[in-house]
Design a protein around this motif. Structure first.
Motif, PDB file in Angstrom:
ATOM      1  N   LEU A  99       3.485   7.025  -2.420  1.00  0.00           N
ATOM      2  CA  LEU A  99       2.845   5.719  -2.240  1.00  0.00           C
ATOM      3  C   LEU A  99       1.338   5.796  -2.395  1.00  0.00           C
ATOM      4  N   ILE A 100       0.721   6.825  -1.823  1.00  0.00           N
ATOM      5  CA  ILE A 100      -0.734   6.958  -1.930  1.00  0.00           C
ATOM      6  C   ILE A 100      -1.133   7.199  -3.384  1.00  0.00           C
ATOM      7  N   THR A 101      -0.376   8.055  -4.092  1.00  0.00           N
ATOM      8  CA  THR A 101      -0.693   8.343  -5.499  1.00  0.00           C
ATOM      9  C   THR A 101      -0.601   7.080  -6.357  1.00  0.00           C
ATOM     10  N   LEU A 102       0.510   6.320  -6.194  1.00  0.00           N
ATOM     11  CA  LEU A 102       0.674   5.110  -6.986  1.00  0.00           C
ATOM     12  C   LEU A 102      -0.344   4.033  -6.605  1.00  0.00           C
ATOM     13  N   SER A 103      -0.718   3.972  -5.318  1.00  0.00           N
ATOM     14  CA  SER A 103      -1.727   2.994  -4.893  1.00  0.00           C
ATOM     15  C   SER A 103      -3.081   3.310  -5.501  1.00  0.00           C
ATOM     16  N   ILE A 104      -3.434   4.600  -5.529  1.00  0.00           N
ATOM     17  CA  ILE A 104      -4.706   5.011  -6.142  1.00  0.00           C
ATOM     18  C   ILE A 104      -4.722   4.636  -7.622  1.00  0.00           C
ATOM     19  N   LYS A 105      -3.549   4.727  -8.273  1.00  0.00           N
ATOM     20  CA  LYS A 105      -3.467   4.369  -9.693  1.00  0.00           C
ATOM     21  C   LYS A 105      -3.494   2.854  -9.912  1.00  0.00           C
ATOM     22  N   GLY A 106      -3.521   2.084  -8.803  1.00  0.00           N
ATOM     23  CA  GLY A 106      -3.648   0.636  -8.923  1.00  0.00           C
ATOM     24  C   GLY A 106      -2.345  -0.105  -9.054  1.00  0.00           C
ATOM     25  N   TYR A 107      -1.214   0.552  -8.707  1.00  0.00           N
ATOM     26  CA  TYR A 107       0.081  -0.115  -8.822  1.00  0.00           C
ATOM     27  C   TYR A 107       0.246  -1.046  -7.621  1.00  0.00           C
ATOM     28  N   ARG A 108       0.278  -2.352  -7.883  1.00  0.00           N
ATOM     29  CA  ARG A 108       0.256  -3.373  -6.829  1.00  0.00           C
ATOM     30  C   ARG A 108       1.443  -3.240  -5.869  1.00  0.00           C
ATOM     31  N   SER A 109       2.645  -3.039  -6.392  1.00  0.00           N
ATOM     32  CA  SER A 109       3.838  -2.950  -5.545  1.00  0.00           C
ATOM     33  C   SER A 109       3.742  -1.778  -4.579  1.00  0.00           C
ATOM     34  N   ALA A 110       3.127  -0.665  -5.031  1.00  0.00           N
ATOM     35  CA  ALA A 110       2.988   0.509  -4.167  1.00  0.00           C
ATOM     36  C   ALA A 110       2.080   0.203  -2.982  1.00  0.00           C
ATOM     37  N   LYS A 111       1.078  -0.636  -3.180  1.00  0.00           N
ATOM     38  CA  LYS A 111       0.171  -0.988  -2.076  1.00  0.00           C
ATOM     39  C   LYS A 111       0.918  -1.760  -0.993  1.00  0.00           C
ATOM     40  N   PHE A 112       1.730  -2.723  -1.403  1.00  0.00           N
ATOM     41  CA  PHE A 112       2.550  -3.443  -0.438  1.00  0.00           C
ATOM     42  C   PHE A 112       3.472  -2.480   0.314  1.00  0.00           C
ATOM     43  N   PHE A 113       4.119  -1.611  -0.460  1.00  0.00           N
ATOM     44  CA  PHE A 113       5.055  -0.644   0.117  1.00  0.00           C
ATOM     45  C   PHE A 113       4.325   0.271   1.105  1.00  0.00           C
ATOM     46  N   LEU A 114       3.141   0.740   0.746  1.00  0.00           N
ATOM     47  CA  LEU A 114       2.370   1.624   1.618  1.00  0.00           C
ATOM     48  C   LEU A 114       1.993   0.919   2.915  1.00  0.00           C
ATOM     49  N   LEU A 115       1.583  -0.347   2.834  1.00  0.00           N
ATOM     50  CA  LEU A 115       1.241  -1.100   4.035  1.00  0.00           C
ATOM     51  C   LEU A 115       2.459  -1.240   4.937  1.00  0.00           C
ATOM     52  N   ALA A 116       3.624  -1.567   4.338  1.00  0.00           N
ATOM     53  CA  ALA A 116       4.846  -1.728   5.126  1.00  0.00           C
ATOM     54  C   ALA A 116       5.229  -0.423   5.811  1.00  0.00           C
ATOM     55  N   TRP A 117       5.157   0.666   5.076  1.00  0.00           N
ATOM     56  CA  TRP A 117       5.559   1.945   5.647  1.00  0.00           C
ATOM     57  C   TRP A 117       4.548   2.432   6.688  1.00  0.00           C
ATOM     58  N   ALA A 118       3.270   2.091   6.466  1.00  0.00           N
ATOM     59  CA  ALA A 118       2.250   2.458   7.448  1.00  0.00           C
ATOM     60  C   ALA A 118       2.521   1.759   8.784  1.00  0.00           C
ATOM     61  N   MET A 119       2.969   0.493   8.721  1.00  0.00           N
ATOM     62  CA  MET A 119       3.316  -0.216   9.957  1.00  0.00           C
ATOM     63  C   MET A 119       4.485   0.468  10.656  1.00  0.00           C
ATOM     64  N   PHE A 120       5.486   0.836   9.882  1.00  0.00           N
ATOM     65  CA  PHE A 120       6.648   1.528  10.442  1.00  0.00           C
ATOM     66  C   PHE A 120       6.236   2.860  11.069  1.00  0.00           C
ATOM     67  N   PHE A 121       5.425   3.618  10.338  1.00  0.00           N
ATOM     68  CA  PHE A 121       5.014   4.926  10.819  1.00  0.00           C
ATOM     69  C   PHE A 121       4.114   4.797  12.047  1.00  0.00           C
ATOM     70  N   THR A 122       3.275   3.766  12.062  1.00  0.00           N
ATOM     71  CA  THR A 122       2.420   3.528  13.226  1.00  0.00           C
ATOM     72  C   THR A 122       3.267   3.271  14.464  1.00  0.00           C
ATOM     73  N   GLY A 123       4.319   2.466  14.313  1.00  0.00           N
ATOM     74  CA  GLY A 123       5.207   2.205  15.441  1.00  0.00           C
ATOM     75  C   GLY A 123       5.850   3.470  15.949  1.00  0.00           C
ATOM     76  N   ILE A 124       6.242   4.367  15.025  1.00  0.00           N
ATOM     77  CA  ILE A 124       6.872   5.624  15.433  1.00  0.00           C
ATOM     78  C   ILE A 124       5.872   6.522  16.155  1.00  0.00           C
ATOM     79  N   VAL A 125       4.641   6.579  15.627  1.00  0.00           N
ATOM     80  CA  VAL A 125       3.612   7.420  16.258  1.00  0.00           C
ATOM     81  C   VAL A 125       3.308   6.923  17.669  1.00  0.00           C
ATOM     82  N   LEU A 126       3.151   5.600  17.838  1.00  0.00           N
ATOM     83  CA  LEU A 126       2.883   5.046  19.173  1.00  0.00           C
ATOM     84  C   LEU A 126       4.045   5.318  20.121  1.00  0.00           C
ATOM     85  N   PHE A 127       5.273   5.235  19.591  1.00  0.00           N
ATOM     86  CA  PHE A 127       6.453   5.527  20.402  1.00  0.00           C
ATOM     87  C   PHE A 127       6.451   6.988  20.845  1.00  0.00           C
TER      88      PHE A 127
END
Length: 712
Positions: free
Chosen positions: A317-345
């Motif tokens: 996701l980070i690689t594709l986001s750096i390359k400017g792929y729009r869908s990857a940015k959405f995906f990265l934000l969604a997964w970051a929210m999921f991962f943040t919830g897991i880290v806080l848990f």
């Protein structure tokens, strides 16, 4: 996804390095998280009983609000002392971790410890409190102090949130928890239904993978919270236990497929595409291992899978986001929210964050945000496709307008050219008609040439076949005349002897002597033999004439009912001289029904095919024996089948493709026109039949003819 947060706990220290004094829990009426006031004893043998535990000195004080016992095959004893300073005589102990194989609560009654045992391996309806958490009664009078023990054991990592409270407070807490989980499940179901309808409309496979991922991540989380045990499998705890791993593994597979499809990883990052395929294989093996009963190994495999998904997912996701792929940015934000919830848990379980209603639901909230954001990402991709389509339509419209302008300009030019070409075409049309007439004449001449070639074969065959029996007849005539003349002379001599005046005995003697001189017995036998030869020759000539009559219906244009066996035999009679007594003919005839056909034209087909078979056999065997042609007939309700198979030179694939082409021949120059098989093909098609060829080079060729019994 179920175990990602556990991978972050490997560095947690659960126990103090030395045994310390047990802390007393002071209860004053509000719900309490008592994890830090619990002492823990590990029982590696899983055989220690309560009496041994009462005397044990190896308890170690927990240092976190939520004791985390990791993944272990040991049993654990938890000891805690409660002093009740509230007006309530009965309290409740709630253990908010529903996936324990053994959870046994020991409480003192008149100085003796009694036990109450709960397990996720038993039916849900056997529980006193109809909730997936392990809830026990704690009876302790006001201002009294008592020590309690809890034995736990599980095939998975044990995280033990221990809540002490009054029945009312515990019920309120569980109701709030159920309500929040209901909201989460509702959100997930809405996302599942909405994107299912979108998938049905768009047929985009990414939506199907998203729906499967959302469904199984929901089943995974509700299983971890015990809701599938409570609502889906209350009487089947084995399914609940297996579902915890299987749902998680299927969610991992669906996530990998969704990521590959949605992010187009195969095209954009081929190496990571292979990594995601490896994850699919790993999770598939995890399911198999769990179904085979290896629970502990399957839990370890899910831990490894969760860690790999995290690493592979973020790198991609980070690689594709750096390359400017729009869908990857959405995906990265969604997964970051999921991962943040897991880290806080995980931080809550480590004791970094307090155990409360906010930190308890960080992971479900993270999942909800992830699912919503992924759905938005899919919707955004639809918007991108829509924008691209609109842009494409605008470009198409512009091109169409330009084309329309060009067409208008060209129409003027074309009208002038059409007028010019009309004159030229009228002249060319006259020439084409003349050429067409010439071609028809040439075609007719070619067909007549092939007929003449067939007639040449026919004439040669007839001349040879009739010449043999006629020669046999003519060669027997002179000897027969001579023998009859001798017989007539014998009659005259015998008559003279009979009319003489000699005695009867003398007459008999003279006649006998004359017969011996004449060798009368041999003469009679020779006459019989000569007459039989003439008769055989005449019969053979009659057979040839009959075969010629059957075969020679080449120009008949009327449909007739004919016997194909008879047509084949007549063809063999005509072509017999080409066999040279060196090629064996094997007949495998069935008794066929008469079929509606043009007999003469089919006889010409048989002649062409058998002639080619003879040519192929002679080319392979030369003057040697061993050549063979098998002719077989059969039929069914609708068709008659004729197979003509030889063991000659055969044909390669290229030759088989061209064998029915006009003017194609494998014979030497002057030996064939190349029209025989083309005419045969067209004749069979005219009969609504089929002609099929099966040939192997240097092994032979088989032609199969299928002819309908009745022409429609």
């Amino acid at each position: 996804m179920k175990k990602i947060y556990l991978s972050l706990l490997f560095f947690q220290a659960f126990f103090l390095p030395a045994v310390i004094a047990q802390k007393t829990i002071i209860f004053r009426g509000a719900n309490m998280v008592i994890g830090k006031n619990v002492a823990v004893l590990e029982d590696r043998s899983k055989r220690i009983d309560i009496n041994t535990v009462l005397k044990a000195t190896g308890f170690v004080q927990s240092q976190t609000q939520v004791p985390n016992l990791q993944l272990s095959t040991s049993a654990f004893w938890l000891r805690f002392t409660i002093k009740n300073e509230s007006p309530e005589k009965q309290l409740l102990l709630s253990l908010e971790y529903p996936t324990l194989d053994v959870c046994e609560f020991y409480f003192p009654v008149n100085g003796v410890y009694n036990a109450e045992k709960l397990s996720d391996n038993n039916s849900f309806y056997k529980r006193k409190y109809k909730h997936q958490d392990f809830i026990f009664d704690v009876k302790i009078p006001k201002d009294s102090t008592a020590t309690f023990y809890l034995q736990v054991q599980s095939n998975e990592a044990m995280v033990l949130p221990l809540i002490l409270g009054t029945p009312q407070k515990i019920a309120e807490k569980e109701l709030t928890r159920d309500m929040l989980w209901g909201i989460l499940v509702g959100i997930l179901l809405v996302m599942i239904l909405y994107n299912s309808f979108v998938f049905i409309s768009t047929k985009d496979i990414s939506y199907l993978y998203y729906v499967l991922y959302t469904l199984f991540i929901a089943l995974t989380q509700t299983s971890l919270s015990g809701y599938t045990y409570r609502f889906l499998f209350p009487n089947h705890p084995v399914l609940f236990d297996m579902g915890i791993i299987i749902f998680n593994a299927v969610a991992g597979i669906a996530f990998s497929l969704f990521a590959q499809s949605f992010l187009e990883i195969k095209e954009r990052m081929p190496i990571m595409g292979k990594a995601f395929k490896f994850l699919i294989v790993l999770y598939s093996l995890t399911i198999i291992v769990r179904l085979c009963g290896y629970a502990l190994i399957s839990y370890r495999m899910t831990d490894v899978g969760a860690l790999l998904v995290t690493v592979i997912g973020f790198i991609t996701l980070i690689t594709l986001s750096i390359k400017g792929y729009r869908s990857a940015k959405f995906f990265l934000l969604a997964w970051a929210m999921f991962f943040t919830g897991i880290v806080l848990f995980a931080l809550r379980n480590l004791g970094v964050l307090p155990y409360n209603n906010y930190t308890n639901y960080t992971m479900p909230v993270g999942i909800a945000f992830e699912v919503i954001l992924l759905s938005l990402a899919l919707a955004d991709r639809l918007n991108i496709f829509k924008a691209e389509k609109e842009k494409s339509q605008e470009e198409t419209l512009r091109v169409l307008q330009e084309n329309e302008k060009i067409i208008r300009e060209q129409n003027v030019v074309l009208e002038l050219k059409v007028n010019e070409r009309t004159v030229e075409l009228s002249e060319s049309n006259h020439e084409l008609n003349k050429t067409l007439d010439d071609l028809k004449q040439a075609q007719g001449q070619l067909v007549e040439a092939e007929k003449m070639a067939s007639l040449g074969q026919l004439t040669a065959g007839i001349a040879h076949e009739i010449n043999n029996p006629i020669n046999f007849v003519t060669s027997n005539i002179n000897p027969l005349n001579r023998d009859i003349k001798m017989i007539l002379e014998a009659f005259e001599v015998i008559e003279n002897v009979g009319l003489s005046d000699a005695s009867a005995a003398e007459k008999q003697k003279k006649i006998k002597a004359y017969k011996e001189e004449l060798d009368f017995d041999y003469l009679a036998m020779e006459i019989k033999h000569l007459i039989k030869g003439i008769n055989d020759g005449a019969n053979r000539t009659a057979e040839i004439v009959k075969g010629l009559r059957i075969f020679s219906r080449l120009d008949e244009d009327d449909l007739k009912m004919a016997d194909m066996n008879e047509g084949l035999d007549s063809t063999l009679i005509i072509i017999n001289n080409q066999l040279q007594n060196k090629i064996k003919i094997v007949k495998q005839y069935a008794v066929l029904p008469l079929i509606e056909c043009y007999p003469g034209k089919l006889n010409q087909v048989f002649l062409n095919i058998i002639s080619n078979a003879i040519y192929a056999v002679q080319k392979k065997f030369g003057d040697n024996t061993g050549g063979e042609i098998v002719i077989a007939t059969s039929y069914d309700e609708s068709n008659v089948y004729i197979k003509i198979k030889d063991n000659g030179t055969g044909m390669d694939a290229q030759t088989q493709k061209k064998v029915f082409d006009p003017f194609f021949t494998t014979k030497d120059v002057g030996e064939g026109t190349g029209l025989g098989m083309s005419i045969a093909y067209n004749t069979i098609k005219k009969h609504n039949g089929q002609i099929m060829i099966n040939s192997t080079l240097n092994e032979g060729t088989e032609f199969k003819l299928q002819l309908p019994i009745t022409l429609a």
